[in-house]
Design an enzyme around this catalytic site. Structure first.
Site, PDB file in Angstrom:
ATOM      1  N   PHE A 181      -0.121 105.630  59.051  1.00 28.62           N
ATOM      2  CA  PHE A 181      -1.221 106.593  58.907  1.00 28.62           C
ATOM      3  C   PHE A 181      -1.525 107.173  60.290  1.00 28.62           C
ATOM      4  CE2 PHE A 181      -5.844 107.479  58.718  1.00 28.62           C
ATOM      5  CZ  PHE A 181      -5.885 108.291  57.588  1.00 28.62           C
ATOM      6  N   ALA A 183      -3.889 107.606  62.287  1.00 27.31           N
ATOM      7  CA  ALA A 183      -4.772 106.929  63.232  1.00 27.31           C
ATOM      8  C   ALA A 183      -4.259 105.573  63.687  1.00 27.31           C
ATOM      9  CB  ALA A 183      -6.163 106.757  62.606  1.00 27.31           C
ATOM     10  N   LYS A 184      -3.137 105.107  63.147  1.00 29.45           N
ATOM     11  CA  LYS A 184      -2.615 103.788  63.501  1.00 29.45           C
ATOM     12  C   LYS A 184      -1.975 103.811  64.897  1.00 29.45           C
ATOM     13  CE  LYS A 184      -3.641 102.152  59.417  1.00 29.45           C
ATOM     14  NZ  LYS A 184      -4.796 101.250  59.226  1.00 29.45           N
ATOM     15  N   PRO A 185      -1.719 102.627  65.472  1.00 28.89           N
ATOM     16  CA  PRO A 185      -1.082 102.599  66.804  1.00 28.89           C
ATOM     17  C   PRO A 185       0.195 103.430  66.868  1.00 28.89           C
ATOM     18  CG  PRO A 185      -1.944 100.436  66.288  1.00 28.89           C
ATOM     19  CD  PRO A 185      -2.164 101.274  65.051  1.00 28.89           C
ATOM     20  N   LEU A 186       1.044 103.354  65.841  1.00 31.45           N
ATOM     21  CA  LEU A 186       2.166 104.282  65.686  1.00 31.45           C
ATOM     22  C   LEU A 186       1.883 105.089  64.431  1.00 31.45           C
ATOM     23  CD1 LEU A 186       4.954 105.346  66.552  1.00 31.45           C
ATOM     24  CD2 LEU A 186       5.967 103.587  65.070  1.00 31.45           C
TER      25      LEU A 186
END
Length: 374
Positions: A181, A183-186
Protein backbone atom coordinates in the site's frame (compact mmCIF):
# COMPACT_ATOMS: atom_id res chain seq x y z
CA UNK A 1 4.14 19.19 7.09
CA UNK A 2 3.69 15.78 5.47
CA UNK A 3 2.67 12.78 7.57
CA UNK A 4 4.32 10.57 4.92
CA UNK A 5 6.38 12.38 2.29
CA UNK A 6 6.01 10.50 -1.00
CA UNK A 7 6.76 13.61 -3.07
CA UNK A 8 10.37 13.89 -1.92
CA UNK A 9 10.88 10.20 -2.55
CA UNK A 10 9.41 10.50 -6.06
CA UNK A 11 11.74 13.39 -6.85
CA UNK A 12 14.66 10.97 -6.37
CA UNK A 13 13.32 8.25 -8.65
CA UNK A 14 11.01 10.02 -11.09
CA UNK A 15 13.08 9.27 -14.20
CA UNK A 16 13.40 5.58 -13.32
CA UNK A 17 9.69 5.30 -12.49
CA UNK A 18 8.65 6.96 -15.74
CA UNK A 19 11.06 4.83 -17.80
CA UNK A 20 9.76 1.62 -16.25
CA UNK A 21 6.13 2.63 -16.72
CA UNK A 22 6.84 3.54 -20.35
CA UNK A 23 8.44 0.12 -20.86
CA UNK A 24 5.23 -1.54 -19.65
CA UNK A 25 3.13 0.67 -21.91
CA UNK A 26 5.37 -0.30 -24.83
CA UNK A 27 5.28 -4.07 -24.34
CA UNK A 28 1.62 -4.09 -23.30
CA UNK A 29 1.78 -7.06 -20.91
CA UNK A 30 -0.29 -5.43 -18.19
CA UNK A 31 -1.13 -8.73 -16.48
CA UNK A 32 1.73 -10.99 -15.34
CA UNK A 33 4.26 -9.08 -17.41
CA UNK A 34 8.03 -9.58 -17.07
CA UNK A 35 8.29 -6.92 -14.37
CA UNK A 36 6.25 -9.12 -12.02
CA UNK A 37 8.71 -12.00 -12.29
CA UNK A 38 11.65 -9.60 -11.98
CA UNK A 39 10.20 -8.03 -8.85
CA UNK A 40 9.43 -11.41 -7.28
CA UNK A 41 13.03 -12.52 -7.81
CA UNK A 42 14.36 -9.25 -6.38
CA UNK A 43 12.13 -9.36 -3.31
CA UNK A 44 12.83 -13.04 -2.60
CA UNK A 45 16.57 -12.32 -2.70
CA UNK A 46 16.16 -9.29 -0.43
CA UNK A 47 14.14 -11.24 2.14
CA UNK A 48 16.25 -14.38 1.86
CA UNK A 49 13.65 -16.98 0.87
CA UNK A 50 13.13 -19.24 -2.14
CA UNK A 51 9.82 -17.81 -3.29
CA UNK A 52 8.01 -14.48 -3.51
CA UNK A 53 4.50 -14.51 -4.96
CA UNK A 54 3.18 -11.06 -5.91
CA UNK A 55 -0.46 -10.34 -5.12
CA UNK A 56 -2.96 -7.55 -5.57
CA UNK A 57 -2.83 -6.38 -1.93
CA UNK A 58 -1.60 -7.28 1.52
CA UNK A 59 -5.15 -8.25 2.41
CA UNK A 60 -5.30 -10.72 -0.47
CA UNK A 61 -1.89 -12.02 0.59
CA UNK A 62 -3.32 -13.01 3.98
CA UNK A 63 -6.34 -14.62 2.33
CA UNK A 64 -4.26 -16.53 -0.21
CA UNK A 65 -1.86 -17.74 2.47
CA UNK A 66 -4.68 -19.26 4.50
CA UNK A 67 -6.28 -20.75 1.39
CA UNK A 68 -2.94 -22.38 0.49
CA UNK A 69 -2.92 -23.94 3.96
CA UNK A 70 -6.50 -25.14 3.36
CA UNK A 71 -7.93 -23.20 6.29
CA UNK A 72 -11.70 -23.00 6.22
CA UNK A 73 -15.00 -23.15 8.02
CA UNK A 74 -14.83 -24.07 11.68
CA UNK A 75 -11.07 -23.62 11.99
CA UNK A 76 -9.51 -21.26 14.53
CA UNK A 77 -6.62 -18.89 13.89
CA UNK A 78 -4.82 -17.29 16.82
CA UNK A 79 -3.97 -13.63 16.29
CA UNK A 80 -3.91 -10.24 17.99
CA UNK A 81 -6.86 -7.88 18.52
CA UNK A 82 -4.58 -4.84 18.20
CA UNK A 83 -4.21 -4.59 14.43
CA UNK A 84 -5.94 -3.40 11.28
CA UNK A 85 -9.25 -5.09 10.46
CA UNK A 86 -7.76 -7.06 7.52
CA UNK A 87 -6.02 -9.49 9.87
CA UNK A 88 -9.24 -10.74 11.44
CA UNK A 89 -11.38 -9.99 8.41
CA UNK A 90 -9.64 -12.49 6.13
CA UNK A 91 -9.87 -15.22 8.77
CA UNK A 92 -13.61 -14.67 9.10
CA UNK A 93 -14.18 -14.49 5.32
CA UNK A 94 -12.94 -18.07 5.07
CA UNK A 95 -15.48 -19.15 7.67
CA UNK A 96 -12.78 -19.57 10.29
CA UNK A 97 -12.78 -17.89 13.70
CA UNK A 98 -10.17 -15.39 14.86
CA UNK A 99 -9.08 -16.22 18.40
CA UNK A 100 -7.60 -13.10 19.93
CA UNK A 101 -4.65 -13.08 22.32
CA UNK A 102 -3.67 -9.91 24.15
CA UNK A 103 -0.49 -8.00 23.39
CA UNK A 104 2.82 -7.33 25.06
CA UNK A 105 2.58 -3.83 26.63
CA UNK A 106 6.13 -2.97 25.54
CA UNK A 107 6.15 -3.85 21.82
CA UNK A 108 2.35 -3.93 21.17
CA UNK A 109 2.83 -7.24 19.36
CA UNK A 110 1.07 -10.47 20.36
CA UNK A 111 2.26 -11.77 23.74
CA UNK A 112 3.74 -15.25 23.19
CA UNK A 113 3.21 -16.14 26.86
CA UNK A 114 -0.55 -16.01 26.30
CA UNK A 115 -0.73 -18.04 23.08
CA UNK A 116 -0.57 -21.61 24.32
CA UNK A 117 -3.62 -21.21 26.56
CA UNK A 118 -5.65 -20.20 23.48
CA UNK A 119 -4.82 -23.32 21.45
CA UNK A 120 -7.66 -25.82 21.01
CA UNK A 121 -8.35 -28.84 18.87
CA UNK A 122 -9.68 -26.49 16.18
CA UNK A 123 -6.57 -24.30 16.00
CA UNK A 124 -5.05 -24.42 12.51
CA UNK A 125 -2.49 -21.59 12.54
CA UNK A 126 -0.95 -18.73 14.50
CA UNK A 127 -0.91 -15.32 12.80
CA UNK A 128 1.24 -12.75 14.62
CA UNK A 129 1.32 -9.18 13.36
CA UNK A 130 4.62 -7.29 13.20
CA UNK A 131 3.08 -3.99 14.22
CA UNK A 132 4.45 -0.50 13.59
CA UNK A 133 7.48 -1.92 11.76
CA UNK A 134 8.91 -4.17 14.51
CA UNK A 135 8.81 -7.95 14.21
CA UNK A 136 6.92 -9.96 16.78
CA UNK A 137 8.83 -12.42 18.96
CA UNK A 138 8.89 -14.98 16.18
CA UNK A 139 11.25 -17.51 17.79
CA UNK A 140 9.05 -17.86 20.86
CA UNK A 141 5.97 -18.13 18.65
CA UNK A 142 7.66 -20.69 16.39
CA UNK A 143 8.56 -22.85 19.40
CA UNK A 144 4.92 -22.92 20.52
CA UNK A 145 3.76 -23.64 16.98
CA UNK A 146 6.25 -26.51 16.63
CA UNK A 147 5.04 -28.15 19.85
CA UNK A 148 1.49 -28.12 18.51
CA UNK A 149 2.38 -28.76 14.84
CA UNK A 150 0.86 -25.50 13.69
CA UNK A 151 2.00 -23.25 10.83
CA UNK A 152 2.83 -19.61 11.52
CA UNK A 153 1.74 -16.87 9.10
CA UNK A 154 3.50 -13.56 9.71
CA UNK A 155 1.30 -10.56 8.97
CA UNK A 156 4.18 -8.32 7.97
CA UNK A 157 2.09 -5.61 6.32
CA UNK A 158 3.94 -2.96 8.33
CA UNK A 159 7.37 -4.53 8.71
CA UNK A 160 8.79 -5.23 5.24
CA UNK A 161 12.50 -4.44 5.48
CA UNK A 162 12.66 -4.97 9.24
CA UNK A 163 14.87 -7.66 10.76
CA UNK A 164 14.77 -9.99 13.76
CA UNK A 165 18.01 -11.56 15.02
CA UNK A 166 19.54 -10.72 11.64
CA UNK A 167 16.75 -12.33 9.60
CA UNK A 168 14.34 -10.32 7.48
CA UNK A 169 10.67 -9.99 8.22
CA UNK A 170 8.74 -12.31 5.86
CA UNK A 171 11.46 -14.98 6.24
CA UNK A 172 10.53 -15.86 9.82
CA UNK A 173 7.62 -18.26 9.36
CA UNK A 174 5.96 -20.79 7.05
CA UNK A 175 4.46 -17.92 5.05
CA UNK A 176 5.16 -14.20 5.39
CA UNK A 177 2.60 -11.74 4.02
CA UNK A 178 3.21 -8.08 3.34
CA UNK A 179 1.51 -5.03 1.85
CA UNK A 180 2.80 -2.50 -0.65
CA UNK A 181 0.00 0.00 0.00
CA UNK A 182 1.42 3.45 -0.84
CA UNK A 183 1.94 4.45 2.80
CA UNK A 184 3.92 1.31 3.72
CA UNK A 185 7.73 1.30 4.10
CA UNK A 186 7.90 -0.08 0.54
CA UNK A 187 4.83 1.28 -1.19
CA UNK A 188 3.44 1.03 -4.69
CA UNK A 189 1.28 3.71 -6.33
CA UNK A 190 -1.84 1.68 -5.64
CA UNK A 191 -2.70 -1.60 -3.93
CA UNK A 192 -0.16 -4.44 -4.04
CA UNK A 193 1.20 -7.16 -1.78
CA UNK A 194 3.16 -10.40 -1.65
CA UNK A 195 3.61 -13.74 0.09
CA UNK A 196 7.01 -15.25 0.89
CA UNK A 197 7.88 -18.87 1.61
CA UNK A 198 10.61 -21.50 1.35
CA UNK A 199 8.00 -24.20 0.73
CA UNK A 200 7.88 -25.14 -2.97
CA UNK A 201 4.42 -26.72 -2.75
CA UNK A 202 2.95 -23.70 -0.97
CA UNK A 203 4.47 -21.34 -3.52
CA UNK A 204 2.86 -23.36 -6.32
CA UNK A 205 -0.50 -23.23 -4.54
CA UNK A 206 -0.19 -19.48 -3.98
CA UNK A 207 0.52 -18.87 -7.67
CA UNK A 208 -2.54 -20.88 -8.63
CA UNK A 209 -4.77 -19.22 -6.03
CA UNK A 210 -3.89 -15.69 -7.16
CA UNK A 211 -4.96 -16.56 -10.72
CA UNK A 212 -8.41 -18.11 -10.28
CA UNK A 213 -7.00 -21.41 -9.04
CA UNK A 214 -5.63 -22.46 -12.42
CA UNK A 215 -2.46 -24.51 -12.89
CA UNK A 216 -2.59 -24.01 -16.65
CA UNK A 217 -4.84 -22.02 -18.95
CA UNK A 218 -8.52 -22.84 -18.39
CA UNK A 219 -7.70 -25.74 -16.04
CA UNK A 220 -8.71 -25.10 -12.41
CA UNK A 221 -7.85 -27.75 -9.78
CA UNK A 222 -8.81 -25.41 -6.92
CA UNK A 223 -10.88 -22.36 -6.12
CA UNK A 224 -8.87 -19.19 -6.34
CA UNK A 225 -8.97 -15.43 -6.51
CA UNK A 226 -8.42 -12.66 -9.00
CA UNK A 227 -5.48 -11.41 -6.96
CA UNK A 228 -2.62 -10.87 -9.40
CA UNK A 229 -0.06 -8.11 -8.91
CA UNK A 230 -0.41 -5.53 -11.69
CA UNK A 231 2.60 -5.22 -13.98
CA UNK A 232 2.59 -1.43 -13.61
CA UNK A 233 2.79 -1.68 -9.83
CA UNK A 234 5.62 -4.20 -10.13
CA UNK A 235 7.51 -1.75 -12.35
CA UNK A 236 7.09 1.03 -9.78
CA UNK A 237 8.22 -1.23 -6.95
CA UNK A 238 11.32 -2.23 -8.93
CA UNK A 239 12.25 1.45 -9.14
CA UNK A 240 11.66 1.92 -5.43
CA UNK A 241 13.77 -1.12 -4.54
CA UNK A 242 16.80 0.75 -5.89
CA UNK A 243 16.66 3.07 -2.87
CA UNK A 244 14.80 0.91 -0.35
CA UNK A 245 17.83 -0.44 1.59
CA UNK A 246 18.94 3.16 2.13
CA UNK A 247 15.44 4.10 3.26
CA UNK A 248 15.37 1.21 5.75
CA UNK A 249 18.52 2.60 7.37
CA UNK A 250 17.06 6.10 7.38
CA UNK A 251 13.84 4.93 9.04
CA UNK A 252 15.75 3.24 11.84
CA UNK A 253 17.92 6.31 12.35
CA UNK A 254 14.98 8.77 12.32
CA UNK A 255 12.92 6.61 14.66
CA UNK A 256 15.81 6.43 17.13
CA UNK A 257 16.29 10.20 16.87
CA UNK A 258 12.63 10.79 17.74
CA UNK A 259 13.06 8.67 20.86
CA UNK A 260 16.24 10.49 21.90
CA UNK A 261 14.53 13.86 21.49
CA UNK A 262 11.53 12.75 23.53
CA UNK A 263 13.66 11.26 26.27
CA UNK A 264 15.58 14.52 26.52
CA UNK A 265 12.23 16.14 27.33
CA UNK A 266 11.39 13.59 30.02
CA UNK A 267 9.35 11.04 28.09
CA UNK A 268 10.31 7.78 29.75
CA UNK A 269 9.31 4.15 30.03
CA UNK A 270 7.02 1.96 28.01
CA UNK A 271 4.38 0.82 30.49
CA UNK A 272 0.79 1.97 30.09
CA UNK A 273 0.24 5.04 32.27
CA UNK A 274 3.92 5.31 33.14
CA UNK A 275 4.46 8.88 31.90
CA UNK A 276 2.61 11.67 30.06
CA UNK A 277 4.38 10.56 26.87
CA UNK A 278 5.67 7.03 26.29
CA UNK A 279 8.01 6.33 23.39
CA UNK A 280 8.11 3.06 21.42
CA UNK A 281 10.56 0.38 22.49
CA UNK A 282 12.57 -1.64 19.99
CA UNK A 283 14.32 -4.77 21.21
CA UNK A 284 18.11 -4.76 20.68
CA UNK A 285 17.81 -7.82 18.41
CA UNK A 286 15.29 -6.03 16.18
CA UNK A 287 15.64 -3.43 13.47
CA UNK A 288 12.36 -1.57 13.05
CA UNK A 289 11.33 0.16 9.84
CA UNK A 290 8.96 2.40 11.83
CA UNK A 291 6.00 2.09 9.52
CA UNK A 292 4.59 4.41 12.17
CA UNK A 293 6.31 6.26 14.99
CA UNK A 294 3.65 5.76 17.62
CA UNK A 295 3.70 7.22 21.12
CA UNK A 296 1.29 6.91 24.01
CA UNK A 297 -0.26 10.02 25.52
CA UNK A 298 -2.98 10.83 28.00
CA UNK A 299 -5.94 12.76 26.58
CA UNK A 300 -4.96 11.83 23.04
CA UNK A 301 -7.70 13.78 21.30
CA UNK A 302 -6.71 17.01 23.02
CA UNK A 303 -3.03 16.50 22.17
CA UNK A 304 -3.86 15.71 18.54
CA UNK A 305 -6.04 18.81 18.30
CA UNK A 306 -3.25 21.04 19.59
CA UNK A 307 -0.81 19.55 17.10
CA UNK A 308 -3.28 20.03 14.27
CA UNK A 309 -3.57 23.73 15.19
CA UNK A 310 0.18 23.97 14.54
CA UNK A 311 -0.02 22.18 11.20
CA UNK A 312 1.35 18.88 12.51
CA UNK A 313 -0.62 15.89 11.19
CA UNK A 314 -1.27 12.82 13.33
CA UNK A 315 -3.11 9.52 13.04
CA UNK A 316 -4.36 6.78 15.35
CA UNK A 317 -3.29 3.18 14.65
CA UNK A 318 -5.69 1.77 15.97
CA UNK A 319 -8.49 3.28 18.10
CA UNK A 320 -10.75 0.21 18.40
CA UNK A 321 -9.36 -3.31 18.99
CA UNK A 322 -10.84 -6.04 16.81
CA UNK A 323 -12.64 -7.67 19.75
CA UNK A 324 -14.65 -4.44 20.13
CA UNK A 325 -15.53 -4.18 16.44
CA UNK A 326 -19.25 -4.80 15.83
CA UNK A 327 -18.46 -7.46 13.23
CA UNK A 328 -16.69 -9.64 15.81
CA UNK A 329 -18.02 -8.93 19.33
CA UNK A 330 -15.74 -11.50 20.95
CA UNK A 331 -16.80 -11.59 24.59
CA UNK A 332 -17.21 -8.40 26.57
CA UNK A 333 -15.28 -5.48 25.07
CA UNK A 334 -11.97 -4.98 26.82
CA UNK A 335 -12.56 -7.54 29.52
CA UNK A 336 -10.31 -10.25 28.12
CA UNK A 337 -7.80 -7.97 26.39
CA UNK A 338 -6.92 -5.27 28.95
CA UNK A 339 -3.56 -4.31 27.43
CA UNK A 340 -4.97 -3.85 23.93
CA UNK A 341 -7.90 -1.88 25.33
CA UNK A 342 -5.71 0.45 27.38
CA UNK A 343 -3.16 1.09 24.64
CA UNK A 344 -5.82 1.66 21.96
CA UNK A 345 -7.04 4.62 24.02
CA UNK A 346 -3.58 6.22 24.17
CA UNK A 347 -1.67 5.60 20.92
CA UNK A 348 -0.89 8.50 18.59
CA UNK A 349 1.21 8.25 15.43
CA UNK A 350 3.43 11.16 14.41
CA UNK A 351 4.89 12.16 11.02
CA UNK A 352 7.34 9.46 9.95
CA UNK A 353 9.19 8.83 6.69
CA UNK A 354 12.79 8.45 5.45
CA UNK A 355 13.10 12.14 4.53
CA UNK A 356 12.15 13.64 7.90
CA UNK A 357 14.84 16.16 8.87
CA UNK A 358 15.95 16.84 12.43
CA UNK A 359 14.56 20.37 12.48
CA UNK A 360 11.07 19.07 11.72
CA UNK A 361 11.42 16.34 14.34
CA UNK A 362 12.43 18.89 16.97
CA UNK A 363 9.36 20.94 16.10
CA UNK A 364 7.10 17.88 16.45
CA UNK A 365 8.63 16.83 19.77
CA UNK A 366 8.42 20.32 21.21
CA UNK A 367 4.77 20.58 20.20
CA UNK A 368 3.93 17.20 21.74
CA UNK A 369 5.80 18.04 24.92
CA UNK A 370 3.91 21.30 25.31
CA UNK A 371 0.54 19.72 24.55
CA UNK A 372 1.15 16.78 26.92
CA UNK A 373 2.57 18.87 29.73
CA UNK A 374 6.09 17.47 29.75
Amino acid sequence: MQFIDLKTQYARIDRDVKARIEAVLDHGQFIQGPEVQALEARLAEFVGVRHCVGLSSGTDALLAAMMALEIGRGDEIITTPFTFIATGEMIALLGARPVFVDIDPVTYNIDPARIEAAITGRTRAIMPVSLYGQCADMDAIAAIAARHRLPVIEDAAQSFGASYHGRRSCALSRIGCTSFFPAKPLGAYGDAGACFTDDDALAKSLREIRNHGQDRRYHHPRLGLNARLDTLQAAILLAKMEIFPEEVEARARIGARYTELFQARGAVGTDVGGAPVLTPYVHPHNLSVYAQYTIQVEDRDAVAAKLNEQGIPTAVHYPIPLNEQPVFHVGLPGEDYPVSTAIARRVLSLPMHPYLDEETQVRVVEAVAEAAGL
